[in-house]
Motif scaffolding. Structure first.
Motif, PDB file in Angstrom:
ATOM      1  N   ALA A 270       0.852  -1.069  -0.024  1.00  0.00           N
ATOM      2  CA  ALA A 270      -0.180  -0.057   0.093  1.00  0.00           C
ATOM      3  C   ALA A 270       0.837   1.166   0.030  1.00  0.00           C
ATOM      4  O   ALA A 270       1.587   1.513   0.988  1.00  0.00           O
ATOM      5  CB  ALA A 270      -0.902   0.194   1.287  1.00  0.00           C
ATOM      6  N   VAL A 271       0.902   2.076  -1.069  1.00  0.00           N
ATOM      7  CA  VAL A 271       1.749   2.974  -1.437  1.00  0.00           C
ATOM      8  C   VAL A 271       1.064   4.297  -1.419  1.00  0.00           C
ATOM      9  O   VAL A 271       0.158   4.600  -2.371  1.00  0.00           O
ATOM     10  CB  VAL A 271       2.791   2.916  -2.543  1.00  0.00           C
ATOM     11  N   PRO A 272       1.106   5.212  -0.557  1.00  0.00           N
ATOM     12  CA  PRO A 272       0.032   6.485  -0.338  1.00  0.00           C
ATOM     13  C   PRO A 272       0.729   7.690  -1.585  1.00  0.00           C
ATOM     14  O   PRO A 272       2.009   7.465  -1.976  1.00  0.00           O
ATOM     15  CB  PRO A 272       0.232   7.180   0.982  1.00  0.00           C
ATOM     16  N   VAL A 273      -0.180   8.110  -2.290  1.00  0.00           N
ATOM     17  CA  VAL A 273       0.058   9.161  -3.308  1.00  0.00           C
ATOM     18  C   VAL A 273      -0.127  10.437  -2.438  1.00  0.00           C
ATOM     19  O   VAL A 273      -1.193  10.658  -2.029  1.00  0.00           O
ATOM     20  CB  VAL A 273      -0.862   9.106  -4.408  1.00  0.00           C
ATOM     21  N   VAL A 274       0.789  11.494  -2.643  1.00  0.00           N
ATOM     22  CA  VAL A 274       0.591  12.583  -1.932  1.00  0.00           C
ATOM     23  C   VAL A 274       0.583  13.816  -2.801  1.00  0.00           C
ATOM     24  O   VAL A 274       1.454  13.802  -3.800  1.00  0.00           O
ATOM     25  CB  VAL A 274       2.181  12.763  -0.837  1.00  0.00           C
ATOM     26  N   GLU A 275      -0.325  14.697  -2.835  1.00  0.00           N
ATOM     27  CA  GLU A 275      -0.760  15.581  -3.553  1.00  0.00           C
ATOM     28  C   GLU A 275       0.145  16.894  -3.154  1.00  0.00           C
ATOM     29  O   GLU A 275      -0.091  17.215  -1.900  1.00  0.00           O
ATOM     30  CB  GLU A 275      -2.127  15.874  -3.764  1.00  0.00           C
ATOM     31  N   VAL A 276       0.988  17.387  -3.852  1.00  0.00           N
ATOM     32  CA  VAL A 276       1.813  18.445  -3.329  1.00  0.00           C
ATOM     33  C   VAL A 276       1.616  19.937  -3.353  1.00  0.00           C
ATOM     34  O   VAL A 276       1.822  20.963  -2.822  1.00  0.00           O
ATOM     35  CB  VAL A 276       3.418  18.503  -3.917  1.00  0.00           C
ATOM     36  N   GLY A 277       0.269  19.873  -3.642  1.00  0.00           N
ATOM     37  CA  GLY A 277      -0.403  21.205  -3.836  1.00  0.00           C
ATOM     38  C   GLY A 277      -0.058  22.179  -5.000  1.00  0.00           C
ATOM     39  O   GLY A 277       0.192  21.472  -6.001  1.00  0.00           O
ATOM     40  N   ASP A 278      -0.606  23.295  -4.979  1.00  0.00           N
ATOM     41  CA  ASP A 278      -0.450  24.051  -6.422  1.00  0.00           C
ATOM     42  C   ASP A 278       0.596  25.157  -6.358  1.00  0.00           C
ATOM     43  O   ASP A 278       0.885  26.148  -5.572  1.00  0.00           O
ATOM     44  CB  ASP A 278      -1.977  24.869  -6.313  1.00  0.00           C
ATOM     45  N   ARG A 279       1.630  24.796  -7.025  1.00  0.00           N
ATOM     46  CA  ARG A 279       2.889  25.615  -7.135  1.00  0.00           C
ATOM     47  C   ARG A 279       3.385  25.691  -8.638  1.00  0.00           C
ATOM     48  O   ARG A 279       3.654  24.606  -9.309  1.00  0.00           O
ATOM     49  CB  ARG A 279       4.064  24.898  -6.377  1.00  0.00           C
ATOM     50  N   LEU A 280       3.761  26.731  -9.076  1.00  0.00           N
ATOM     51  CA  LEU A 280       4.196  26.951 -10.303  1.00  0.00           C
ATOM     52  C   LEU A 280       5.597  27.211 -10.231  1.00  0.00           C
ATOM     53  O   LEU A 280       6.313  27.959  -9.384  1.00  0.00           O
ATOM     54  CB  LEU A 280       3.498  28.110 -11.024  1.00  0.00           C
TER      55      LEU A 280
END
Length: 423
Positions: A388-398
């Motif tokens: 079980a490998v979690p996926v991490v959303e890093v947010g909104d960054r340009l």
């Protein structure tokens, strides 16, 4: 070409990133410029042990305050900076795609801390097509920035240039995970051999990360370390960012449907076809089979390591329709032969092993270069094998208008904190 367009190519195509004059002026004096050509053919023919040092060059040093200002100048997070750093370029012995002796280069960054024994972070970089853009020879912040971030937090940090980049001889075999893995492992060995010269030791703990192309490289390195490739090194955690893990099932369909940045889709397609023809053969006999005129006459030159990224981008068309012949499209839409075999090997970083270490996969929604389905498919592949490998959303960054590039900045900021907690 605007500066934003130039920087946009720095994600999976980091070659263009170093050309921004403002960044270069900030980093001047931190890293020295390499010689125009490094001759290592004699070295490559000698009997050698993989990971043995050929040479080590001290590139520079920064105080903690200088690290903060240097990183911040290109948007890197500085919250984890605790130490100044010393930087070195290592040239070391490794093997090429055929298992023959060769050399490669890479960047080693050590913290100016009181700790004698150090855990190590291996950071594998995103795509670049121009030799001097590699971490150990770049004169920007983007290329060495992640390694400096980890070292300033108290780790020894290594960033291999891969084969054929930096001071490595020959042409870089792009998206060849086996050679990226061997070069990364041998860079760890070279750093271990060199560290005692500075009064430090690498204690064997390795935390592995990488971005874009380097995300797959990181998975390859973690897999080989877990399998016991070197008894000194024990992989402790794995955290790749925004990888193109599933080219056949995710990246190529998105590219062909126009869901990714068109100009960069042209560049990646050109790089993939020319590189895999060099590595595996059988993709084409002459470039004109897959590439339209006038690009067929110059596309291989663009990706032989000698053409700066902005020159390559200017020389390629803006859309795949102008780049590819009907057969070129057919190769991508209906892979067969050596091309299909290479796609299967490339995807094995997520399908052919089961991690026994903490793993997090980092992505950013709306990535315009590495479609996020790559990450979802990778997590699903591990899940099918019981991990079980979690996926991490890093947010909104340009970064330079790019979400893909922004994910490297945002992901690095999160990963350095996570690795610090695990250490």
């Amino acid at each position: 070409m605007t500066s934003n367009t130039t920087r946009l190519a720095a994600g999976m195509l980091a070659a263009a990133a170093i050309t921004a004059a403002g960044v270069a002026s900030v980093s001047a004096g931190i890293f020295e410029h390499p010689a125009a050509e490094h001759r290592s053919s004699t070295i490559a023919q000698q009997s050698a042990t993989r990971g043995d040092l050929v040479s080590a060059t001290r590139l520079g040093a920064m105080s903690a305050d200088r690290v903060r200002s240097w990183l911040a100048s290109d948007g890197f997070d500085t919250a984890s900076v605790r130490h100044g750093v010393d930087t070195y370029r290592l040239l070391y012995r490794t093997v090429d795609i055929r298992g023959r002796a060769t050399t490669a280069s890479g960047l080693l960054v050590l913290p100016r801390s009181r700790e004698r024994r150090l855990a190590t972070v291996s950071y594998t970089h995103g795509t670049m097509s121009y030799k001097p853009d590699a971490p150990s020879t770049a004169d920007d912040v983007w290329g060495p920035g992640p390694a400096v971030t980890y070292a300033a937090a108290g780790f020894a940090a290594v960033a291999p240039d891969y084969l054929g980049l930096g001071l490595g001889p020959g042409v870089h075999p792009w998206k060849d995970v086996p050679s990226e893995t061997s070069a990364s492992l041998d860079m760890l060995r070279a750093a271990r051999h060199f560290a005692p010269r500075t009064g430090r030791d690498l204690d064997g703990r390795v935390f592995v990360t990488g971005f874009s192309q380097g995300a797959s490289s990181a998975l390859g390195l973690a897999r080989t370390l877990q399998d016991g490739a070197d008894p000194h090194f024990q992989v402790r955690a794995l955290a790749p960012i925004s990888g193109g893990y599933d080219f056949q099932g995710a990246e190529l369909p998105a590219l062909l449907s126009g869901d990714l940045a068109p100009k960069l889709s042209v560049a990646y397609t050109s790089y993939l076809l020319t590189s895999w023809n060099r590595i595996h053969g059988g993709v084409y006999e002459t470039p004109s089979e897959l590439f339209r005129k006038p690009y067929a006459e110059r596309v291989e030159k663009y990706f032989d390591g000698t053409t700066p990224g902005p020159v390559m981008l200017r020389g390629l068309p803006n859309t795949l329709d102008k780049l590819l012949t009907p057969r070129g499209f057919a190769v991508l839409r209906h892979p067969s032969g050596t091309f299909a075999d290479a796609l299967r090997v490339d995807a094995e970083v997520c399908t052919a092993w089961t991690p026994r270490i903490p793993v997090r996969l980092y992505k950013m929604a709306g990535d315009e270069q590495a479609v996020t389905a790559n990450t979802d498919h990778c997590a699903a592949g591990f899940g099918e094998r019981g991990a079980a490998v979690p996926v991490v959303e890093v947010g909104d960054r340009l970064y330079g208008g790019s979400r893909h590039l922004g994910s490297n900045l945002a992901g690095t900021a999160r990963i350095v904190r996570w690795f610090g907690e695990l250490r």
